[in-house]
Scaffold this active site. Structure first.
Site, PDB file in Angstrom:
ATOM      1  N   SER A  10     -18.151  -2.185 -11.560  1.00 15.43           N
ATOM      2  CA  SER A  10     -17.892  -2.716 -12.885  1.00 15.43           C
ATOM      3  C   SER A  10     -18.503  -4.110 -13.057  1.00 15.43           C
ATOM      4  O   SER A  10     -18.807  -4.809 -12.083  1.00 15.43           O
ATOM      5  CB  SER A  10     -16.386  -2.765 -13.139  1.00 15.43           C
ATOM      6  OG  SER A  10     -15.712  -3.185 -11.997  1.00 15.43           O
ATOM      7  N   ASP A 116      -3.539   1.147  -5.808  1.00 10.84           N
ATOM      8  CA  ASP A 116      -3.027   0.158  -4.854  1.00 10.84           C
ATOM      9  C   ASP A 116      -1.510   0.084  -4.988  1.00 10.84           C
ATOM     10  O   ASP A 116      -0.969   0.322  -6.064  1.00 10.84           O
ATOM     11  CB  ASP A 116      -3.647  -1.212  -5.160  1.00 10.84           C
ATOM     12  CG  ASP A 116      -3.584  -2.163  -3.961  1.00 10.84           C
ATOM     13  OD1 ASP A 116      -3.185  -1.730  -2.860  1.00 10.84           O
ATOM     14  OD2 ASP A 116      -3.949  -3.339  -4.140  1.00 10.84           O
ATOM     15  N   ASN A 144      -8.081   1.078   0.876  1.00 12.45           N
ATOM     16  CA  ASN A 144      -6.850   0.370   1.238  1.00 12.45           C
ATOM     17  C   ASN A 144      -5.839   1.432   1.709  1.00 12.45           C
ATOM     18  O   ASN A 144      -6.158   2.626   1.777  1.00 12.45           O
ATOM     19  CB  ASN A 144      -6.338  -0.504   0.074  1.00 12.45           C
ATOM     20  CG  ASN A 144      -6.006   0.296  -1.192  1.00 12.45           C
ATOM     21  OD1 ASN A 144      -5.611   1.462  -1.114  1.00 12.45           O
ATOM     22  ND2 ASN A 144      -6.157  -0.325  -2.353  1.00 12.45           N
ATOM     23  N   GLN A 145      -4.643   1.019   2.057  1.00 11.05           N
ATOM     24  CA  GLN A 145      -3.660   1.946   2.619  1.00 11.05           C
ATOM     25  C   GLN A 145      -3.362   3.111   1.669  1.00 11.05           C
ATOM     26  O   GLN A 145      -3.361   4.284   2.067  1.00 11.05           O
ATOM     27  CB  GLN A 145      -2.364   1.174   2.897  1.00 11.05           C
ATOM     28  CG  GLN A 145      -1.234   1.999   3.473  1.00 11.05           C
ATOM     29  CD  GLN A 145      -0.043   1.114   3.827  1.00 11.05           C
ATOM     30  OE1 GLN A 145       0.050  -0.028   3.368  1.00 11.05           O
ATOM     31  NE2 GLN A 145       0.859   1.623   4.652  1.00 11.05           N
ATOM     32  N   PHE A 146      -3.135   2.789   0.409  1.00 14.30           N
ATOM     33  CA  PHE A 146      -2.809   3.806  -0.581  1.00 14.30           C
ATOM     34  C   PHE A 146      -3.947   4.824  -0.719  1.00 14.30           C
ATOM     35  O   PHE A 146      -3.726   6.040  -0.752  1.00 14.30           O
ATOM     36  CB  PHE A 146      -2.535   3.118  -1.928  1.00 14.30           C
ATOM     37  CG  PHE A 146      -2.280   4.063  -3.067  1.00 14.30           C
ATOM     38  CD1 PHE A 146      -1.071   4.722  -3.195  1.00 14.30           C
ATOM     39  CD2 PHE A 146      -3.265   4.288  -4.031  1.00 14.30           C
ATOM     40  CE1 PHE A 146      -0.836   5.601  -4.251  1.00 14.30           C
ATOM     41  CE2 PHE A 146      -3.038   5.158  -5.093  1.00 14.30           C
ATOM     42  CZ  PHE A 146      -1.823   5.814  -5.200  1.00 14.30           C
ATOM     43  N   SER A 182      -6.193  -2.867   4.299  1.00 15.30           N
ATOM     44  CA  SER A 182      -4.911  -3.567   4.280  1.00 15.30           C
ATOM     45  C   SER A 182      -3.790  -2.555   4.373  1.00 15.30           C
ATOM     46  O   SER A 182      -3.734  -1.617   3.599  1.00 15.30           O
ATOM     47  CB  SER A 182      -4.761  -4.373   2.990  1.00 15.30           C
ATOM     48  OG  SER A 182      -4.836  -3.513   1.877  1.00 15.30           O
ATOM     49  N   THR A 228     -10.234  -8.535  -4.382  1.00 13.70           N
ATOM     50  CA  THR A 228     -10.349  -8.758  -2.933  1.00 13.70           C
ATOM     51  C   THR A 228     -11.046  -7.581  -2.248  1.00 13.70           C
ATOM     52  O   THR A 228     -11.882  -7.781  -1.365  1.00 13.70           O
ATOM     53  CB  THR A 228      -8.967  -8.968  -2.291  1.00 13.70           C
ATOM     54  OG1 THR A 228      -8.092  -7.916  -2.702  1.00 13.70           O
ATOM     55  CG2 THR A 228      -8.380 -10.303  -2.684  1.00 13.70           C
ATOM     56  N   ASP A 230     -13.169  -5.490  -3.538  1.00 17.49           N
ATOM     57  CA  ASP A 230     -14.581  -5.472  -3.939  1.00 17.49           C
ATOM     58  C   ASP A 230     -15.369  -6.488  -3.111  1.00 17.49           C
ATOM     59  O   ASP A 230     -16.479  -6.205  -2.638  1.00 17.49           O
ATOM     60  CB  ASP A 230     -14.728  -5.822  -5.426  1.00 17.49           C
ATOM     61  CG  ASP A 230     -13.885  -4.913  -6.316  1.00 17.49           C
ATOM     62  OD1 ASP A 230     -13.606  -3.773  -5.912  1.00 17.49           O
ATOM     63  OD2 ASP A 230     -13.510  -5.360  -7.416  1.00 17.49           O
TER      64      ASP A 230
HETATM   65  P1  ADP Z   1      -7.902  -3.782  -2.637  1.00 20.96           P
HETATM   66  O1  ADP Z   1      -8.115  -4.954  -3.542  1.00 20.96           O
HETATM   67  O2  ADP Z   1      -8.958  -2.742  -2.777  1.00 20.96           O
HETATM   68  O3  ADP Z   1      -6.520  -3.198  -2.635  1.00 20.96           O
HETATM   69  P2  ADP Z   1      -7.128  -4.993  -0.179  1.00 20.96           P
HETATM   70  O4  ADP Z   1      -5.827  -5.271  -0.841  1.00 20.96           O
HETATM   71  O5  ADP Z   1      -7.131  -4.152   1.038  1.00 20.96           O
HETATM   72  O6  ADP Z   1      -8.178  -4.372  -1.181  1.00 20.96           O
HETATM   73  O7  ADP Z   1      -7.793  -6.405   0.141  1.00 20.96           O
HETATM   74  C1  ADP Z   1      -8.948  -6.516   0.930  1.00 20.96           C
HETATM   75  C2  ADP Z   1      -8.811  -7.690   1.864  1.00 20.96           C
HETATM   76  O8  ADP Z   1      -8.425  -8.849   1.113  1.00 20.96           O
HETATM   77  C3  ADP Z   1      -7.737  -7.542   2.934  1.00 20.96           C
HETATM   78  O9  ADP Z   1      -8.298  -7.010   4.109  1.00 20.96           O
HETATM   79  C4  ADP Z   1      -7.307  -8.986   3.159  1.00 20.96           C
HETATM   80  O10 ADP Z   1      -8.183  -9.592   4.088  1.00 20.96           O
HETATM   81  C5  ADP Z   1      -7.516  -9.652   1.824  1.00 20.96           C
HETATM   82  N1  ADP Z   1      -6.267  -9.785   1.038  1.00 20.96           N
HETATM   83  C6  ADP Z   1      -5.924  -9.103  -0.079  1.00 20.96           C
HETATM   84  N2  ADP Z   1      -4.717  -9.497  -0.544  1.00 20.96           N
HETATM   85  C7  ADP Z   1      -4.281 -10.452   0.303  1.00 20.96           C
HETATM   86  C8  ADP Z   1      -3.093 -11.269   0.375  1.00 20.96           C
HETATM   87  N3  ADP Z   1      -2.114 -11.180  -0.530  1.00 20.96           N
HETATM   88  N4  ADP Z   1      -2.991 -12.153   1.396  1.00 20.96           N
HETATM   89  C9  ADP Z   1      -3.974 -12.269   2.307  1.00 20.96           C
HETATM   90  N5  ADP Z   1      -5.105 -11.538   2.298  1.00 20.96           N
HETATM   91  C10 ADP Z   1      -5.276 -10.644   1.308  1.00 20.96           C
HETATM   92 MG    MG Z   2      -4.811  -4.252  -2.273  1.00 22.19          MG
HETATM   93 MG    MG Z   3     -10.067  -1.705  -3.713  1.00 16.50          MG
END
Ligand code: ADP
Ligand code: MG
Ligand code: MG
Length: 300
Positions: A10, A116, A144-146, A182, A228, A230
């Site tokens: 995007s 997410d 991500n986990q979800f 994550s 994050t 992305d």
């Molecule tokens: P998405 O945005 O796709 O859900 P994630 O949540 O897995 O991706 O975020 C990717 C990376 O960003 C994680 O591996 C972590 O390093 C960092 N990150 C995201 N949210 C946090 C947070 N609240 N605190 C610390 N690091 C974060």
């Molecule tokens: Mg996330």
């Molecule tokens: Mg993502």
């Protein structure tokens, strides 16, 4: 030749998600980037108001035909993020096949953006399309986990064992590298666990070589950031390019750069904005601080 990334994600006019989070980091890390915008919105969808339009499969096919006609589909990498429709997803699958015909060594880094924290933010039929059509094409998958749960049949990933099994299942369907970016694991509310797994080459006798895995614990900042995932996908692509065969270093550098950006973003917006309601003003204050952190992206 320079690595060249075709990045389908995007675009937002203001702020940092999708290609706005990918193009600049890839460029400062020395990669050429050709961006295609899967949507063009005023701002990310967490703001109270969003305006703009979405791209469909036919529009992507038109761009691909133009690039093909001029012999410009010479990319070493394909990177995809948020894809809002089945027609666009199918066009991406076809684009990936076109790219692979030209460059059999193409690396496809796929962020299977589905949702997410327990919430799906695409139409449910996209989950099946990702699982059936896209995962088999991907070289590197960064759910991500979800998303990892959704792509492996829905069972909860509630510990390391389950996470390793999910990676194993995903490897079996194509990607040589899987990073669950994550996880919130029971008993660790203050941490984020990242799990990276890379399949080892087949042994000379033809038996599978197994996988090398690493896990990392990241201190959780008690706030939700947009973009994050992305940024992580773009940084991982760049660092995997600079450190071939060394996933641990690539992941460390990607997380290092990302954490530097988050720390600076938190410092800049202050604790009040982190806890506040998501007004437009607060959303704007929480945009990722990529430009001030460019040095840290380059030397995490
Ligand atoms: P998405 O945005 O796709 O859900 P994630 O949540 O897995 O991706 O975020 C990717 C990376 O960003 C994680 O591996 C972590 O390093 C960092 N990150 C995201 N949210 C946090 C947070 N609240 N605190 C610390 N690091 C974060
Ligand atoms: Mg996330
Ligand atoms: Mg993502």
């Amino acid at each position: 030749p320079l690595p060249r990334v075709l990045s389908v994600q995007s675009h937002v006019v203001h702020g940092y998600v999708g290609n706005k989070c990918a193009v600049f980091p890839l460029q400062v890390l020395g990669l050429e980037v050709d961006p295609i915008y899967s949507v063009q919105f005023s701002n990310h969808t967490g703001y109270p108001v969003v305006k703009g339009s979405v791209f469909d499969g036919e529009q992507l096919r038109a761009l691909a035909a133009g690039l093909e006609a001029n012999q410009l589909l010479t990319h070493t990498h394909l990177l995809t993020g948020y894809i809002g429709s089945l027609s666009l997803l199918q066009a991406i699958a076809d684009l990936c096949s076109m790219l692979k015909r030209r460059s059999p060594d193409l690396t496809y880094v796929c962020d299977p953006v589905l949702g997410d924290e327990g919430r799906l933010y695409v139409a449910p039929e996209l989950v099946d399309a990702y699982a059936a059509t896209i995962v088999p094409l991907a070289s590197v998958l960064v759910p991500n986990q979800f998303e990892a749960e959704r792509l492996t049949g829905g069972a909860p990933i509630d510990g390391l064992e389950a996470a390793l099994a999910a990676c194993e299942q995903l490897h079996g369907r194509g990607p040589h590298t899987v990073v669950i970016t994550s996880m919130a694991l029971p008993g660790d509310p203050g941490g984020i666990t990242l799990l990276a797994s890379t399949r080892l080459p087949q042994r000379p006798d033809g038996r599978l070589g197994g996988a090398r895995r690493m896990k990392m614990r990241i201190e959780r900042i008690q706030a939700y950031f947009t973009g994050t995932g992305d940024l992580f996908a773009a940084l991982l692509l760049a660092w995997m390019h600079h450190h071939p065969g060394d996933l641990a270093t690539a992941v460390e550098k990607a997380v290092g750069g990302l954490q530097a950006v988050l720390a600076d973003t938190v410092r800049h917006c202050g604790p009040a904005a982190l806890a506040a309601e998501r007004t437009a003003e607060v959303c704007a204050q929480r945009e990722l601080r990529l430009i001030p952190c460019q040095g840290k992206l380059q030397e995490p």
